[in-house]
Design a protein around this motif. Structure first.
Motif, PDB file in Angstrom:
ATOM      1  N   SER A 208       0.828  -1.214   0.000  1.00  0.00           N
ATOM      2  CA  SER A 208       0.000   0.000   0.000  1.00  0.00           C
ATOM      3  C   SER A 208       0.856   1.255   0.000  1.00  0.00           C
ATOM      4  O   SER A 208       0.555   2.241  -0.690  1.00  0.00           O
ATOM      5  CB  SER A 208      -0.931   0.006   1.213  1.00  0.00           C
ATOM      6  N   LYS A 209       1.954   1.231   0.776  1.00  0.00           N
ATOM      7  CA  LYS A 209       2.844   2.390   0.818  1.00  0.00           C
ATOM      8  C   LYS A 209       3.518   2.620  -0.540  1.00  0.00           C
ATOM      9  O   LYS A 209       3.689   3.755  -0.992  1.00  0.00           O
ATOM     10  CB  LYS A 209       3.891   2.206   1.902  1.00  0.00           C
ATOM     11  N   ILE A 210       3.907   1.512  -1.182  1.00  0.00           N
ATOM     12  CA  ILE A 210       4.542   1.626  -2.509  1.00  0.00           C
ATOM     13  C   ILE A 210       3.563   2.225  -3.516  1.00  0.00           C
ATOM     14  O   ILE A 210       3.889   3.136  -4.280  1.00  0.00           O
ATOM     15  CB  ILE A 210       5.030   0.248  -2.988  1.00  0.00           C
ATOM     16  N   GLU A 211       2.329   1.695  -3.485  1.00  0.00           N
ATOM     17  CA  GLU A 211       1.325   2.172  -4.432  1.00  0.00           C
ATOM     18  C   GLU A 211       0.964   3.626  -4.179  1.00  0.00           C
ATOM     19  O   GLU A 211       0.748   4.409  -5.116  1.00  0.00           O
ATOM     20  CB  GLU A 211       0.088   1.285  -4.366  1.00  0.00           C
ATOM     21  N   ALA A 212       0.896   4.015  -2.898  1.00  0.00           N
ATOM     22  CA  ALA A 212       0.580   5.402  -2.574  1.00  0.00           C
ATOM     23  C   ALA A 212       1.669   6.342  -3.089  1.00  0.00           C
ATOM     24  O   ALA A 212       1.388   7.423  -3.643  1.00  0.00           O
ATOM     25  CB  ALA A 212       0.412   5.562  -1.061  1.00  0.00           C
ATOM     26  N   LEU A 213       2.931   5.943  -2.911  1.00  0.00           N
ATOM     27  CA  LEU A 213       4.033   6.768  -3.384  1.00  0.00           C
ATOM     28  C   LEU A 213       4.068   6.815  -4.911  1.00  0.00           C
ATOM     29  O   LEU A 213       4.291   7.874  -5.514  1.00  0.00           O
ATOM     30  CB  LEU A 213       5.352   6.208  -2.846  1.00  0.00           C
ATOM     31  N   ARG A 214       3.789   5.684  -5.524  1.00  0.00           N
ATOM     32  CA  ARG A 214       3.796   5.621  -6.992  1.00  0.00           C
ATOM     33  C   ARG A 214       2.653   6.449  -7.581  1.00  0.00           C
ATOM     34  O   ARG A 214       2.842   7.228  -8.518  1.00  0.00           O
ATOM     35  CB  ARG A 214       3.665   4.171  -7.449  1.00  0.00           C
ATOM     36  N   ASP A 215       1.455   6.307  -7.032  1.00  0.00           N
ATOM     37  CA  ASP A 215       0.295   6.980  -7.603  1.00  0.00           C
ATOM     38  C   ASP A 215       0.239   8.463  -7.261  1.00  0.00           C
ATOM     39  O   ASP A 215      -0.463   9.224  -7.931  1.00  0.00           O
ATOM     40  CB  ASP A 215      -0.992   6.302  -7.111  1.00  0.00           C
ATOM     41  N   GLY A 216       0.969   8.872  -6.227  1.00  0.00           N
ATOM     42  CA  GLY A 216       0.910  10.286  -5.845  1.00  0.00           C
ATOM     43  C   GLY A 216       2.134  11.073  -6.225  1.00  0.00           C
ATOM     44  O   GLY A 216       2.267  12.227  -5.844  1.00  0.00           O
ATOM     45  N   SER A 217       3.020  10.471  -6.996  1.00  0.00           N
ATOM     46  CA  SER A 217       4.304  11.126  -7.256  1.00  0.00           C
ATOM     47  C   SER A 217       4.337  11.970  -8.517  1.00  0.00           C
ATOM     48  O   SER A 217       5.317  12.635  -8.790  1.00  0.00           O
ATOM     49  CB  SER A 217       5.412  10.073  -7.364  1.00  0.00           C
TER      50      SER A 217
END
Length: 469
Positions: A208-217
């Motif tokens: 979830s942390k990876i996806e959040a960083l990827r999708d919000g970057s």
């Protein structure tokens, strides 16, 4: 070779005039007056009837032969009109023509009856029928010249517009092609990264942390683009971070341009093993790259759509050629859009100053846009590199007033009174027809408006006043 005076017996000349297509229906006494007061001349092919620099002082009743008038159009010389036996050309009664619009040349051996303008007052009195016929000839000739001039100027404007639009459309079109090609490669990398991430032994919380960083970057388009120095500094910073964490430096450029902060990468590194971190970084970089390229394609395609829409509104395609309520604001915005490439090529600043609400005016199709295009293009030609043009519009009483102001060298006082004359131009040969301002004036008058100019060194203002619809 100069034209030769030719003697034709008086009665024979009257018979020739009676058979003349244009004036042959006039009473015989009027034809006799013409025969008595005119002079018959013969011309050879190639002779110039009136040099373009000489005043027009004679009327030619063409008895035989062929005359054509050639006018300069850009870099070319084009036949504008022609007259054959049975036509009347040259200066006509009540005509305000002083100089020929082009060069009249004999196409074949010709013969004409010449009447000097000094005889016009007596001719008007003695030959009322002939005079009436010649007035209609003059009106038809003026209408044909006006139509031809208008069409020529439109075609030249269209050529300049097409060249500018080709350049303006080429940039976003190239961006679409380039980004589409890169997107294909990025999708493969994103798919590989997704498989690797799926095979990695990470918890749902870490995922979830990876996806959040990827999708919000993804950097928002409104923040602009990093400068070359900023981009280089960020890439160096991210590369150093990746090397310190023994991760693949191939993701450095994508991560740097994504706007992801090093602090966020530190937090991620604290949560993951080195192997999982490398996979996560690949996933973040691939996700950013695919969305960034898709965003680039969207922006470029939108730019193309906006340009095509502006051109369609500018030309009033698929619209009836009748007066209808029209937005001056929209016309000026569209005109600036289609001339943007010319402004960019000279690094000219074009500023629009208009209120949010401006009354509509009644206009014929895209005619007003042709006025705006002529005036703005003239301003672009006049201003120096890195110059400035300010276009403003306001509601004043029962009118809408448009001002186009540039900081060019100005129009010399001795020629200001002539700038609206047809064929008058200060531009080099091949760069102007001398018709733009004349046609603009006629269009404004056709819309019951007025156009004025005020010019001095460093400031030239064209003011167009149009009645509110």
């Amino acid at each position: 070779m100069s034209p030769r005076r030719t003697v034709i017996p008086h009665d024979d000349l009257i018979e020739l005039l009676a058979a003349h297509k244009t004036i042959g229906s006039a009473p015989r006494e009027e034809l006799a007056w013409l025969a008595e007061h005119g002079e018959v001349r013969s011309y050879e092919p190639g002779e110039v009837v009136v040099p373009i620099t000489a005043p027009v002082v004679e009327m030619i009743i063409l008895l035989s032969g062929h005359i054509a008038i050639y006018v300069a159009r850009g870099n070319s010389r084009r036949k504008a009109m022609e007259w054959r036996a049975g036509d009347v050309t040259g200066l006509l009664p009540y005509s305000r023509m002083t100089h020929p619009p082009g060069e009249s040349v004999l196409e074949e051996p010709s013969q004409g009856l010449i009447v000097h303008r000094d005889l016009f007052p007596e001719m008007v009195n003695k030959c009322p029928t002939v005079t009436g016929i010649l007035v209609h000839v003059m009106i038809d000739r003026a209408r044909q010249f006006t139509s031809t001039d208008w069409q020529d100027e439109k075609m030249m404007s269209l050529g300049r517009l097409a060249a500018g639009l080709a350049h303006e459309l080429n940039n976003p079109a190239s961006a679409v092609a380039r980004s589409s090609k890169l997107l294909s490669q990025a999708l493969v990398q994103a798919e590989d990264a997704a498989h690797a991430l799926g095979a990695a032994r990470i918890s749902e919380e870490e995922r979830s942390k990876i996806e959040a960083l990827r999708d919000g970057s993804l950097v928002p388009a409104t923040t602009g683009v990093f400068s070359a120095i900023e981009r280089s500094d960020r890439e160096d910073e991210v590369t150093t971070w990746l090397e310190d964490h023994q991760a693949d430096v191939g993701s450095a450029q994508a991560l740097a341009e994504s706007g992801v902060e090093v602090d966020a990468l530190d937090e991620l590194a604290d949560e993951l093993t080195p192997e999982a971190l490398d996979v996560a970084l690949r996933s973040i970089a691939a996700g950013y790259m695919t969305r960034s390229l898709a965003s680039d394609i969207e922006r470029a395609a939108t730019r193309i759509y906006d340009l095509v829409s502006a051109v369609k509104r500018f030309t009033y395609m698929d619209r009836a050629t009748v007066t209808e309520p029209s937005s001056v604001t929209q016309g000026l915005v569209d005109t600036v859009a289609v001339l943007a490439s010319k402004a960019k090529s000279k690094a000219v600043t074009v500023r629009l100053e208009m209120p949010d609400t401006l009354p509509l005016v009644r206009a014929y199709g895209g005619e007003l846009n042709q006025v705006w295009a002529n005036l703005i293009e003239n301003a672009l030609d006049a201003v120096p590199s890195s110059g400035q043009i300010v276009i403003s519009a306001k509601h004043a009483g029962d009118s809408v007033v448009v001002r186009i102001v540039d900081n060019g060298p100005g129009i010399p006082p001795d020629i200001q009174a002539r700038i609206f004359d047809p064929f008058f131009t200060t531009k080099p040969i091949g760069q102007g027809t001398g018709l733009g301002l004349d046609i603009s004036r006629r269009i404004v008058l056709r819309h019951d408006g007025q156009i004025e100019v005020d010019s001095r060194p460093g400031r030239t203002e064209f003011k167009v006043t149009l009645p509110v619809a």
